[in-house]
Design a protein around this motif. Structure first.
Motif, PDB file in Angstrom:
ATOM      1  N   LYS A  58      -0.436   2.614  -2.280  1.00 50.40           N
ATOM      2  CA  LYS A  58       1.084   2.718  -1.995  1.00 50.40           C
ATOM      3  C   LYS A  58       1.801   1.547  -2.901  1.00 50.40           C
ATOM      4  O   LYS A  58       3.272   1.490  -2.505  1.00 50.40           O
ATOM      5  CB  LYS A  58       1.334   2.249  -0.529  1.00 50.40           C
ATOM      6  CG  LYS A  58       0.914   3.399   0.403  1.00 50.40           C
ATOM      7  CD  LYS A  58       1.223   3.322   1.932  1.00 50.40           C
ATOM      8  CE  LYS A  58       0.910   4.533   2.816  1.00 50.40           C
ATOM      9  NZ  LYS A  58       1.601   4.064   4.168  1.00 50.40           N
ATOM     10  N   SER A 114       0.867  -3.090   7.269  1.00 50.54           N
ATOM     11  CA  SER A 114       1.684  -3.094   6.194  1.00 50.54           C
ATOM     12  C   SER A 114       1.336  -4.235   5.240  1.00 50.54           C
ATOM     13  O   SER A 114       0.347  -4.785   5.168  1.00 50.54           O
ATOM     14  CB  SER A 114       3.004  -3.933   6.877  1.00 50.54           C
ATOM     15  OG  SER A 114       2.832  -5.489   7.792  1.00 50.54           O
ATOM     16  N   GLU A 158      -7.123  -1.824   3.268  1.00 51.60           N
ATOM     17  CA  GLU A 158      -5.983  -2.524   2.585  1.00 51.60           C
ATOM     18  C   GLU A 158      -5.927  -2.222   1.050  1.00 51.60           C
ATOM     19  O   GLU A 158      -4.741  -2.327   0.851  1.00 51.60           O
ATOM     20  CB  GLU A 158      -6.665  -4.263   2.378  1.00 51.60           C
ATOM     21  CG  GLU A 158      -5.358  -5.030   1.930  1.00 51.60           C
ATOM     22  CD  GLU A 158      -5.966  -6.633   2.200  1.00 51.60           C
ATOM     23  OE1 GLU A 158      -5.239  -7.361   1.552  1.00 51.60           O
ATOM     24  OE2 GLU A 158      -6.655  -6.716   3.181  1.00 51.60           O
ATOM     25  N   GLU A 170      -3.363   0.467   1.238  1.00 50.08           N
ATOM     26  CA  GLU A 170      -1.746   0.039   1.380  1.00 50.08           C
ATOM     27  C   GLU A 170      -1.438  -0.792   0.004  1.00 50.08           C
ATOM     28  O   GLU A 170      -0.149  -0.541  -0.726  1.00 50.08           O
ATOM     29  CB  GLU A 170      -1.780  -0.939   2.428  1.00 50.08           C
ATOM     30  CG  GLU A 170      -1.632  -0.497   3.807  1.00 50.08           C
ATOM     31  CD  GLU A 170      -0.714   0.521   4.237  1.00 50.08           C
ATOM     32  OE1 GLU A 170       0.445   0.176   3.890  1.00 50.08           O
ATOM     33  OE2 GLU A 170      -0.747   1.439   5.029  1.00 50.08           O
TER      34      GLU A 170
END
Length: 425
Positions: free
Chosen positions: A42, A2, A35, A38
């Motif tokens: 994203k 996340s 990382e 993400e």
């Protein structure tokens, strides 16, 4: 993983912005790569397709947003959707055909069926899920999708700024100029080839606005050119061009300023290398003013435009990078031409593409060789820094951001500044 994952403790060690030094771990650290997928892929607009690749209602193509496989599709009303290619039941891909036309998508495992908008339409024996099962909550995961001048982008970030704001006025202007390669016709994708290089994705990200390598890496290509074309590509010695930071990690390398706007100077004589093509187009019944416009477009624009993080417009083609792993990247070279234009012009575009970008051409194999050697070289001297500081000595303020000499590494610094900003979130 996340977005609240632990941050790398020292981003300055990875990219020292003041001195423009890049840490070797940028190319090699698998945790950093995870990382990046993400926090970058994203967390911003990512190019996924050109509209000409799925022109009709029900037509689709497969693409990627970072590591995420996606389907880009045009529904029955002509609206473009981008959905993660994963069944909401047991995760199987619902499409394996790279490009085509359909009325729906169906999972091959248990038969869950999805509409062109990604909604779950039907599933076998639904009663086994109980009366409170809501199909509306189990459609394919959708991304925000926006287009600019035929270029389609998607993002996982729901509150991402509108695409045109992310690109900025200058980038949009250069996209519009690049699309003049349609010669008065809409631009369309003519074909593509894909290859995989054992390199980190940022190695290629650096390449598109790197003119410094051209006379070294592409010496064999230069030797295949006629004198007039060779002189045109001798942009390092001429010194007329520049590299400029356009904001948000985007940059432009203007190699041949006289070809910035293909609609300018249409009264100039047709170059000798294109005279045979011009006559073919005349023979198809095109008037002389249109012949000159088409022929000038065939040769391509005079600049490379790099859009962070994954697509570039390079002289006469699109180049798309897709990260696969920390040391593996897929590259797509997409040939573009004129939708409805003369067959002879599109054939000429394909031949020019094959000459440089094609798998048996001069440019792509040479580029891929040095990209791979960079990745191999990082295995030695891990404490050494990678230099992207060329041209800082005389960089000036341009209309949109820092502007440097045609051989400056201004574009790389633009990309790494954006990289660092996203990774710091």
């Amino acid at each position: 993983m996340s977005l609240d994952m632990p941050k790398f403790s020292d981003l300055d060690a990875l990219y020292d912005e003041e001195n423009a030094l890049v840490g070797t771990a940028m190319y090699e650290d698998p945790d950093l790569f995870d990382e990046e997928m993400e926090k970058i892929f994203k967390n911003t607009w990512v190019w996924i397709a050109h509209e000409s690749e799925f022109p009709d209602k029900g037509s689709f193509k497969l693409s990627n947003v970072g590591l995420e496989p996606v389907i880009v599709v045009r529904d029955r009303k002509g609206k473009i959707h981008c959905m993660v290619n994963r069944c909401r039941h047991r995760a199987a891909t619902v499409c394996e055909v790279k490009k085509g036309k359909t009325s729906s998508f169906q999972c091959p495992y248990h038969g869950w069926g999805y509409g062109l908008d990604g909604s779950l339409r039907a599933l076998p024996y639904p009663e086994q899920y109980g009366d409170d099962f809501d199909k509306a909550q189990h459609g394919l995961l959708k991304l925000r999708t926006e287009s600019y001048n035929g270029m389609v982008f998607a993002t996982f970030k729901e509150d991402m700024e509108p695409l045109e704001e992310f690109l900025g006025e200058a980038v949009c202007r250069y996209i519009d100029l690049f699309m003049k390669q349609g010669g008065g016709f809409p631009v369309k994708v003519l074909g593509e080839h894909q290859f995989t290089v054992p390199m980190n994705w940022k190695v290629q990200l650096e390449n598109t606005t790197d003119a410094y390598h051209f006379p070294v890496v592409h010496k064999s290509f230069m030797q295949t050119l006629d004198g007039q074309t060779e002189e045109m590509f001798d942009f390092l010695d001429k010194g007329k061009g520049w590299v400029e930071d356009l904001g948000n990690g985007h940059s432009i390398m203007m190699m041949i300023p006289e070809l910035e706007d293909l609609d300018a100077n249409l009264g100039a004589p047709i170059p000798a290398r294109f005279e045979e093509l011009a006559q073919e187009i005349r023979d198809e019944g095109y008037p002389e003013d249109q012949v000159k416009k088409i022929v000038r477009a065939v040769g391509g624009a005079g600049f490379n435009l790099n859009l962070f993080p994954n697509v570039s417009f390079s002289l006469a083609f699109f180049r798309v990078l897709t990260p696969i792993s920390v040391e593996q990247t897929d590259i797509r070279h997409i040939a573009i031409g004129m939708d409805g234009g003369p067959d002879a012009a599109n054939q000429a575009r394909i031949r020019l593409h094959e000459h440089f970008q094609g798998p048996m051409g001069f440019g792509s194999p040479d580029d891929a060789e040095v990209w791979e050697r960079i990745q191999r070289g990082t295995k030695g001297g891990e404490d050494l820094k990678i230099l992207v500081n060329r041209g800082m000595v005389d960089e000036v303020d341009g209309p949109n951001g820092p502007r440097g000499h045609i051989s400056a590494e201004t574009g790389m610094r633009a990309a790494y500044k954006m990289w660092k900003g996203l990774m710091a979130q």
